[in-house]
Scaffold this motif. Structure first.
Motif, PDB file in Angstrom:
ATOM      1  N   GLU A  18       0.829  -1.212   0.000  1.00 41.14           N
ATOM      2  CA  GLU A  18       0.000   0.000   0.000  1.00 41.14           C
ATOM      3  C   GLU A  18       0.871   1.274   0.000  1.00 41.14           C
ATOM      4  OE1 GLU A  18      -0.378  -2.532   1.969  1.00 41.14           O
ATOM      5  OE2 GLU A  18      -2.273  -3.393   1.224  1.00 41.14           O
ATOM      6  N   ARG A  19       1.949   1.241   0.755  1.00 37.88           N
ATOM      7  CA  ARG A  19       2.836   2.424   0.792  1.00 37.88           C
ATOM      8  C   ARG A  19       3.542   2.633  -0.547  1.00 37.88           C
ATOM      9  NH1 ARG A  19       5.624   2.505   6.824  1.00 37.88           N
ATOM     10  NH2 ARG A  19       3.649   2.675   7.990  1.00 37.88           N
ATOM     11  N   PHE A  20       3.969   1.550  -1.179  1.00 36.77           N
ATOM     12  CA  PHE A  20       4.575   1.695  -2.504  1.00 36.77           C
ATOM     13  C   PHE A  20       3.574   2.245  -3.510  1.00 36.77           C
ATOM     14  CE2 PHE A  20       8.005  -1.174  -1.073  1.00 36.77           C
ATOM     15  CZ  PHE A  20       9.089  -0.457  -1.564  1.00 36.77           C
ATOM     16  N   THR A  21       2.294   1.830  -3.363  1.00 32.49           N
ATOM     17  CA  THR A  21       1.254   2.345  -4.268  1.00 32.49           C
ATOM     18  C   THR A  21       1.107   3.851  -4.107  1.00 32.49           C
ATOM     19  OG1 THR A  21       0.057   0.232  -4.128  1.00 32.49           O
ATOM     20  CG2 THR A  21      -1.170   2.147  -4.897  1.00 32.49           C
ATOM     21  N   THR A  22       1.178   4.299  -2.819  1.00 34.59           N
ATOM     22  CA  THR A  22       1.081   5.753  -2.561  1.00 34.59           C
ATOM     23  C   THR A  22       2.281   6.502  -3.155  1.00 34.59           C
ATOM     24  OG1 THR A  22      -0.101   5.279  -0.494  1.00 34.59           O
ATOM     25  CG2 THR A  22       0.860   7.473  -0.748  1.00 34.59           C
ATOM     26  N   ILE A  23       3.467   5.906  -2.999  1.00 31.46           N
ATOM     27  CA  ILE A  23       4.674   6.550  -3.540  1.00 31.46           C
ATOM     28  C   ILE A  23       4.571   6.686  -5.050  1.00 31.46           C
ATOM     29  CG2 ILE A  23       7.153   6.248  -3.896  1.00 31.46           C
ATOM     30  CD1 ILE A  23       7.277   4.952  -1.135  1.00 31.46           C
ATOM     31  N   PHE A  24       4.137   5.597  -5.720  1.00 33.28           N
ATOM     32  CA  PHE A  24       4.048   5.656  -7.187  1.00 33.28           C
ATOM     33  C   PHE A  24       3.010   6.656  -7.650  1.00 33.28           C
ATOM     34  CE2 PHE A  24       6.298   1.544  -7.234  1.00 33.28           C
ATOM     35  CZ  PHE A  24       7.200   1.804  -8.261  1.00 33.28           C
ATOM     36  N   GLU A  25       1.924   6.774  -6.892  1.00 33.16           N
ATOM     37  CA  GLU A  25       0.875   7.711  -7.299  1.00 33.16           C
ATOM     38  C   GLU A  25       1.368   9.165  -7.207  1.00 33.16           C
ATOM     39  OE1 GLU A  25      -2.364   6.860  -4.766  1.00 33.16           O
ATOM     40  OE2 GLU A  25      -3.060   5.108  -5.922  1.00 33.16           O
ATOM     41  N   ASN A  26       2.220   9.477  -6.173  1.00 34.52           N
ATOM     42  CA  ASN A  26       2.699  10.849  -5.971  1.00 34.52           C
ATOM     43  C   ASN A  26       4.098  11.092  -6.545  1.00 34.52           C
ATOM     44  OD1 ASN A  26       0.410  11.763  -4.350  1.00 34.52           O
ATOM     45  ND2 ASN A  26       1.200  10.386  -2.769  1.00 34.52           N
ATOM     46  N   LEU A  27       4.674  10.052  -7.173  1.00 34.67           N
ATOM     47  CA  LEU A  27       6.043  10.189  -7.653  1.00 34.67           C
ATOM     48  C   LEU A  27       6.233  11.329  -8.657  1.00 34.67           C
ATOM     49  CD1 LEU A  27       8.895   9.062  -7.555  1.00 34.67           C
ATOM     50  CD2 LEU A  27       8.259   7.441  -9.367  1.00 34.67           C
ATOM     51  N   PRO A  28       5.345  11.535  -9.633  1.00 31.84           N
ATOM     52  CA  PRO A  28       5.569  12.643 -10.590  1.00 31.84           C
ATOM     53  C   PRO A  28       5.640  14.019  -9.903  1.00 31.84           C
ATOM     54  CG  PRO A  28       3.946  11.112 -11.450  1.00 31.84           C
ATOM     55  CD  PRO A  28       4.186  10.701 -10.031  1.00 31.84           C
ATOM     56  N   ILE A  29       4.779  14.199  -8.884  1.00 32.23           N
ATOM     57  CA  ILE A  29       4.789  15.497  -8.189  1.00 32.23           C
ATOM     58  C   ILE A  29       6.108  15.677  -7.436  1.00 32.23           C
ATOM     59  CG2 ILE A  29       3.649  16.869  -6.412  1.00 32.23           C
ATOM     60  CD1 ILE A  29       1.044  15.496  -7.140  1.00 32.23           C
ATOM     61  N   TRP A  30       6.559  14.601  -6.749  1.00 32.80           N
ATOM     62  CA  TRP A  30       7.804  14.705  -5.992  1.00 32.80           C
ATOM     63  C   TRP A  30       9.000  14.968  -6.898  1.00 32.80           C
ATOM     64  CZ3 TRP A  30       7.036   9.841  -2.341  1.00 32.80           C
ATOM     65  CH2 TRP A  30       6.009  10.152  -1.431  1.00 32.80           C
ATOM     66  N   LEU A  31       9.045  14.227  -8.027  1.00 32.73           N
ATOM     67  CA  LEU A  31      10.172  14.414  -8.942  1.00 32.73           C
ATOM     68  C   LEU A  31      10.176  15.819  -9.539  1.00 32.73           C
ATOM     69  CD1 LEU A  31      10.262  10.976 -10.807  1.00 32.73           C
ATOM     70  CD2 LEU A  31      11.804  11.804  -9.026  1.00 32.73           C
ATOM     71  N   ALA A  32       8.982  16.329  -9.880  1.00 33.59           N
ATOM     72  CA  ALA A  32       8.895  17.685 -10.451  1.00 33.59           C
ATOM     73  C   ALA A  32       9.336  18.726  -9.427  1.00 33.59           C
ATOM     74  CB  ALA A  32       7.471  17.964 -10.929  1.00 33.59           C
ATOM     75  N   GLY A  33       8.879  18.540  -8.167  1.00 31.55           N
ATOM     76  CA  GLY A  33       9.256  19.503  -7.120  1.00 31.55           C
ATOM     77  C   GLY A  33      10.750  19.485  -6.827  1.00 31.55           C
ATOM     78  N   LEU A  34      11.309  18.269  -6.694  1.00 36.54           N
ATOM     79  CA  LEU A  34      12.741  18.173  -6.423  1.00 36.54           C
ATOM     80  C   LEU A  34      13.567  18.715  -7.580  1.00 36.54           C
ATOM     81  CD1 LEU A  34      12.901  14.629  -4.773  1.00 36.54           C
ATOM     82  CD2 LEU A  34      13.290  16.818  -3.654  1.00 36.54           C
ATOM     83  N   GLY A  35      13.141  18.409  -8.800  1.00 33.98           N
ATOM     84  CA  GLY A  35      13.867  18.901  -9.977  1.00 33.98           C
ATOM     85  C   GLY A  35      13.815  20.409 -10.094  1.00 33.98           C
ATOM     86  N   ALA A  36      12.648  21.006  -9.804  1.00 32.68           N
ATOM     87  CA  ALA A  36      12.524  22.469  -9.874  1.00 32.68           C
ATOM     88  C   ALA A  36      13.403  23.143  -8.815  1.00 32.68           C
ATOM     89  CB  ALA A  36      11.064  22.874  -9.689  1.00 32.68           C
ATOM     90  N   ALA A  37      13.371  22.570  -7.604  1.00 34.79           N
ATOM     91  CA  ALA A  37      14.194  23.151  -6.542  1.00 34.79           C
ATOM     92  C   ALA A  37      15.679  23.056  -6.866  1.00 34.79           C
ATOM     93  CB  ALA A  37      13.892  22.460  -5.213  1.00 34.79           C
ATOM     94  N   MET A  38      16.107  21.904  -7.375  1.00 35.80           N
ATOM     95  CA  MET A  38      17.512  21.752  -7.756  1.00 35.80           C
ATOM     96  C   MET A  38      17.895  22.711  -8.865  1.00 35.80           C
ATOM     97  SD  MET A  38      18.155  17.644  -7.605  1.00 35.80           S
ATOM     98  CE  MET A  38      19.819  17.874  -8.190  1.00 35.80           C
ATOM     99  N   SER A  39      17.011  22.885  -9.839  1.00 34.52           N
ATOM    100  CA  SER A  39      17.304  23.823 -10.941  1.00 34.52           C
ATOM    101  C   SER A  39      17.453  25.248 -10.416  1.00 34.52           C
ATOM    102  CB  SER A  39      16.176  23.760 -11.977  1.00 34.52           C
ATOM    103  OG  SER A  39      16.071  22.461 -12.527  1.00 34.52           O
TER     104      SER A  39
END
Length: 323
Positions: A271-292
């Motif tokens: 269930e936790r992995f399912t939650t991570i996969f569902e929110n993964l695009p948002i997390w990656l976009a946020g981390l990438g924007a902050a790093m940029s």
């Protein structure tokens, strides 16, 4: 050598005549012309008695001069020394610069050293006294006065040098000064400088003092450059933390894919992995924007740092051209 009338009169003039005993600030009874040896409370003397006491007082001083001074003295020099010793005492005379200069053959230096003995303690504070200044000037004048008037050099033949004036600056010293003396600007209260002018002159002064070190880009950094470097450091630290977080997310996903048993033992259920996969695009976009953002911040700070270095190099070049 016996003390002449000029020397005795000099002592009389500055000691003053006291017909009755006086308790001096030195905690001694004084009578006549500064006589302390036999002075006591209630003692009175006549003017003749005071003069005899004075002559008795200068006899040991005359003997002291004969024992301590190795240089030949004329009458005026001797009388001036008697007056000085009468006032400062034997112990001070033995360690005085006047005696040291005399025995070294430097009579002019000895005359100038008379002026050192113009201070006394008043209320436990060492101060220069007007009376002592005048007495030392009179004694110095007598010490320098030749006994043969023919030895006096006409003043029209001798002109004091301009260097006698403390504020005088000769052409040699003036020409040796730098083209721009930044210290003068710093101490000149009448000249108002803007913040930009002060910063520019400080940079130029720093560059000039480090010019012998070679490449100005390798000098010790200025305050502005230090702030730019601190910004670069902070930006790199935050970008590193974001990269570490992104690496952690990837490691968790890889662990769930390759070793599901280990992941489940660590509490990472399906269930936790399912939650991570569902929110993964948002997390990656946020981390990438902050790093940029932080990477761009670092580049801007580095560009500002290089601009400061180029400006300093130009200031140094202009200073060298001016020289």
């Amino acid at each position: 050598m016996r003390t002449g009338e000029t020397g005795l009169n000099l002592i009389k003039g500055y000691e003053g005549l006291r017909m009755s005993a006086h308790y001096a600030p030195t905690e001694q009874w004084t009578v006549g012309y500064g006589h302390t040896g036999s002075a006591r409370h209630g003692m009175s003397v006549t003017e003749g008695d005071a003069e005899r006491l004075l002559k008795d007082d200068v006899q040991p001083i005359e003997q002291l001069i004969g024992d301590t001074v190795r240089a030949p003295l004329n009458q005026n020099e001797h009388d001036a020394l008697v007056s000085l010793i009468f006032n400062i005492g034997e112990d001070n005379w033995r360690r005085s610069t006047v005696l040291r200069k005399l025995n070294a053959g430097d009579k002019l230096g000895a005359a100038n050293a008379f002026e050192l003995w113009s201070k006394a303690f008043v209320n436990n504070e060492l101060v220069t006294l007007d009376g002592l200044v005048r007495r030392r000037a009179a004694e110095k004048s007598l010490f320098l006065m030749p006994t043969d008037a023919a030895l006096v050099v006409p003043s029209s033949d001798v002109h004091p040098a301009a260097e006698c004036e403390p504020e005088y600056v000769s052409d040699r010293v003036l020409n040796a000064k730098p083209v721009v003396d930044f210290d003068d600007y710093k101490s000149d209260e009448k000249k108002a400088l803007s913040a930009e002018e002060r910063a520019a002159r400080t940079r130029a002064l720093f560059a000039a003092t480090q010019a012998l070190g070679g490449d100005p880009s390798k000098m010790i950094i200025s305050k502005a450059e230090e702030r730019a470097d601190m910004g670069v450091t902070v930006g790199a630290l935050l970008a590193g933390l974001l990269a570490f977080a992104m690496t952690g997310v990837g490691a968790i996903l890889l662990l769930g894919q390759e070793a599901p048993g280990v992941a489940e033992a660590m509490g990472l259920t399906y269930e936790r992995f399912t939650t991570i996969f569902e929110n993964l695009p948002i997390w990656l976009a946020g981390l990438g924007a902050a790093m940029s953002y932080f990477i761009l911040y670092i580049l801007v700070k580095r560009a500002a740092r290089h601009d400061l270095k180029r400006q300093r190099a130009r200031d140094l070049a202009r200073l060298r051209v001016a020289e």
